[in-house]
Design an enzyme around this catalytic site. Structure first.
Site, PDB file in Angstrom:
ATOM      1  N   TYR A  20     -11.098  20.430  35.947  1.00 13.52           N
ATOM      2  CA  TYR A  20     -10.159  21.245  35.155  1.00 13.52           C
ATOM      3  C   TYR A  20      -9.357  22.230  36.009  1.00 13.52           C
ATOM      4  CZ  TYR A  20     -12.673  19.035  31.439  1.00 13.52           C
ATOM      5  OH  TYR A  20     -13.227  18.085  30.635  1.00 13.52           O
ATOM      6  N   CYS A  63      -7.611  18.736  24.872  1.00  9.13           N
ATOM      7  CA  CYS A  63      -8.279  18.431  26.131  1.00  9.13           C
ATOM      8  C   CYS A  63      -7.233  18.364  27.237  1.00  9.13           C
ATOM      9  CB  CYS A  63      -9.023  17.103  26.031  1.00  9.13           C
ATOM     10  SG  CYS A  63      -9.986  16.763  27.507  1.00  9.13           S
ATOM     11  N   ARG A 121     -14.803  15.383  22.634  1.00  6.79           N
ATOM     12  CA  ARG A 121     -14.887  15.281  24.085  1.00  6.79           C
ATOM     13  C   ARG A 121     -16.277  15.772  24.483  1.00  6.79           C
ATOM     14  NH1 ARG A 121     -15.937  13.823  28.662  1.00  6.79           N
ATOM     15  NH2 ARG A 121     -14.521  14.131  30.431  1.00  6.79           N
ATOM     16  N   HIS A 181       0.825  -1.214   0.000  1.00  4.51           N
ATOM     17  CA  HIS A 181       0.000   0.000   0.000  1.00  4.51           C
ATOM     18  C   HIS A 181       0.858   1.262   0.000  1.00  4.51           C
ATOM     19  CE1 HIS A 181      -2.736   2.922   2.326  1.00  4.51           C
ATOM     20  NE2 HIS A 181      -3.125   2.914   1.058  1.00  4.51           N
ATOM     21  N   HIS A 237      -7.584   8.146  -3.555  1.00  2.55           N
ATOM     22  CA  HIS A 237      -8.242   6.890  -3.929  1.00  2.55           C
ATOM     23  C   HIS A 237      -9.318   7.061  -4.989  1.00  2.55           C
ATOM     24  CE1 HIS A 237      -6.611   6.173   0.170  1.00  2.55           C
ATOM     25  NE2 HIS A 237      -6.144   5.102  -0.436  1.00  2.55           N
TER      26      HIS A 237
END
Ligand code: HEM
Ligand code: MTE
Ligand code: MO
Length: 416
Positions: A325, A187, A140, A40, A65
């Site tokens: 957080y 994140c 997320r 490939h 492709h």
């Protein structure tokens, strides 16, 4: 022509490795491409990502492709056809499930949690292009994806002294100039799986892919706030801008977060109310129809499915601003943590990771191309990428693309 055997999708799915043979489908045809894997041109690792399933979602991302010689090549590997039942669309999901209305996702994403949906692109696709394709951008979600009817969508903007605006999607597009920014979202939990090898930590076990880059288009938050009566001296630079999403928990409480008003008003910080992602409308997983994008700041503040914006003397009262957080020293654990004692994370520090080769991979002797990403945080430019022996990396698309786009700065970069 001889009748080829019929296979179900479940049978095709059993062929995912060279040992079990590598099968894929295209349309209703089944192919055994085991002998092609090593040949490939895009590499064996990439073709294996589609093993056992359909090629279409992968080929949709890589236009090389869509040339006749690729289909001709594939034809040589045909071994059968899908059974008539499986050639039809899959049955609809369970409607009692709050997540039943979530959108379809790309099969290449590595799923960390299905409900709510949290997933990241495989490392070798993350550095395949500078801008992460929307379908592969990490997701997320804390809650089910809300279904928003764009015609009846309204964004509420609360300024100081009780002034408020209610904006339809077309008003947001027409009243404010469209501004475009190339920005990386990350994140706070990115690479948590590596942290957990040092000491177990709570949270989703992200690998290195909870970070992605897009070209965002939308109204500047600054322009919208000025229209709602905010002035450059509002709150003496000490106030905050609180955001709420349309996604709600079982008690009806929405996701929420805030950023300092100073950043929101800064023309340089380029905070957006984005309605476009890489030139297309926002996908449902990424906040359709409008989300906040805060370049250089932890992803948690870039609130999706934006319902309201409000200037306030205090930070967002949301759980995700107050009790999540935040950063603590290593001696603090879940029994002793006092969330009130630490500031909410805004900017994140430097981040970089190698995407290819993967840990444990067998590599040929001699010179090796190593790929990865580097991100400075805070909207700052990547200055340098250095190897372990002090060798300097060659900056890849990051620098080049910013120059081509006429941007003096960027907050992300990929290199090889
Ligand atoms: C390139 C065939 C699956 C990613 C190519 C090319 C061929 C090919 C012939 C070279 C095209 C040209 O330059 O004219 C196939 C076949 C597949 C397959 C027959 C399945 C049976 C995949 C999958 C992915 C992928 C699943 C991604 C996950 C790529 C990439 C390139 C490429 C990124 C460009 C390589 C580069 O120039 O950097 N493929 N492919 N391919 N393929 Fe595939
Ligand atoms: N906004 C809403 N409304 N709900 C959410 O769950 N998750 C946040 C943020 N905005 C979230 C949200 C977190 S923690 C991150 S890291 C980013 O969205 C992720 O954005 P993405 O899913 O488009 O990558
Ligand atoms: Mo996050």
């Amino acid at each position: 022509a001889p009748q080829l055997p019929r296979y179900t999708r479940a049978e095709v799915a059993q062929h995912r490795t060279p040992k079990d043979r590598v099968w894929v489908t295209y349309g209703t045809d089944v192919f055994d491409v085991t002998e092609f894997v090593e040949l490939h041109p895009g590499g064996p690792d990439k073709i294996l990502l589609a093993a056992g399933g359909a090629l279409e979602p992968f080929w949709a991302l890589y236009a090389v492709h869509s040339q006749p010689h690729v289909l001709e090549l594939l034809r040589d590997y045909k071994v059968g056809e899908l059974s008539p039942e499986d050639a039809a669309a899959p049955p609809p999901g369970d409607t009692a499930d709050p997540f039943a209305g979530d959108p379809p996702r790309h099969p290449a994403l590595r799923v960390n949690s299905l409900k709510p949906f949290n997933a990241e692109p495989p490392p070798e696709l993350l550095t395949q292009s500078f801008l992460t394709p929307n379908e592969l951008f990490f997701t997320r979600n804390h809650l089910p994806v809300p279904a928003v009817e764009p015609g009846s969508y309204r964004l509420r903007v609360e300024g100081p002294g009780g002034r408020a605006l209610s904006l339809s999607l077309s008003e947001l597009r027409q009243r404010f100039p469209k501004h475009e920014v190339t920005a990386t979202l990350q994140c706070a939990g990115n690479r948590r799986s590596e942290m957990s090898r040092v000491r177990p930590v709570k949270g989703l076990s992200w690998d290195i892919g909870a970070i992605s880059t897009a070209r965002w288009g939308g109204a500047r938050l600054r322009d919208v706030l000025l229209a709602a009566g905010v002035r450059d001296n509002t709150g003496d630079g000490e106030w905050h801008v609180c955001f709420e999403g349309l996604d709600v928990d079982a008690s009806g409480t929405p996701y929420g977060a805030s950023i300092p008003l100073k950043r929101a008003l800064s023309a340089e910080a380029e905070v957006l109310l984005a309605y476009e992602m890489n030139g297309r409308e926002l996908p449902r997983d990424h906040g359709f129809p409008v989300r906040v994008v805060v370049p250089g700041v932890v992803g948690a503040r870039s609130v999706k499915w934006l319902r309201s914006v409000a200037v306030s003397p205090s930070e967002s009262p949301s759980h995700w601003q107050q009790n999540d957080y935040k950063g603590f020293c290593p001696s603090v654990d879940w029994d002793s943590v006092d969330f009130g004692a630490a500031p909410a994370i805004q900017e994140l520090p430097v981040q970089s990771a190698i995407t290819e080769p993967r840990p444990g991979a067998a590599v040929p002797a001699g010179e090796l191309t190593v790929k990865g990403y580097a991100w400075s945080g805070g909207g700052r430019e990547v200055v340098r990428v250095s190897g372990a022996k002090g060798g300097e990396g060659k900056m890849g698309w990051g620098e080049r693309e910013w120059r081509e786009m006429g941007w003096g700065k960027g907050d992300g970069g990929k290199w090889e």
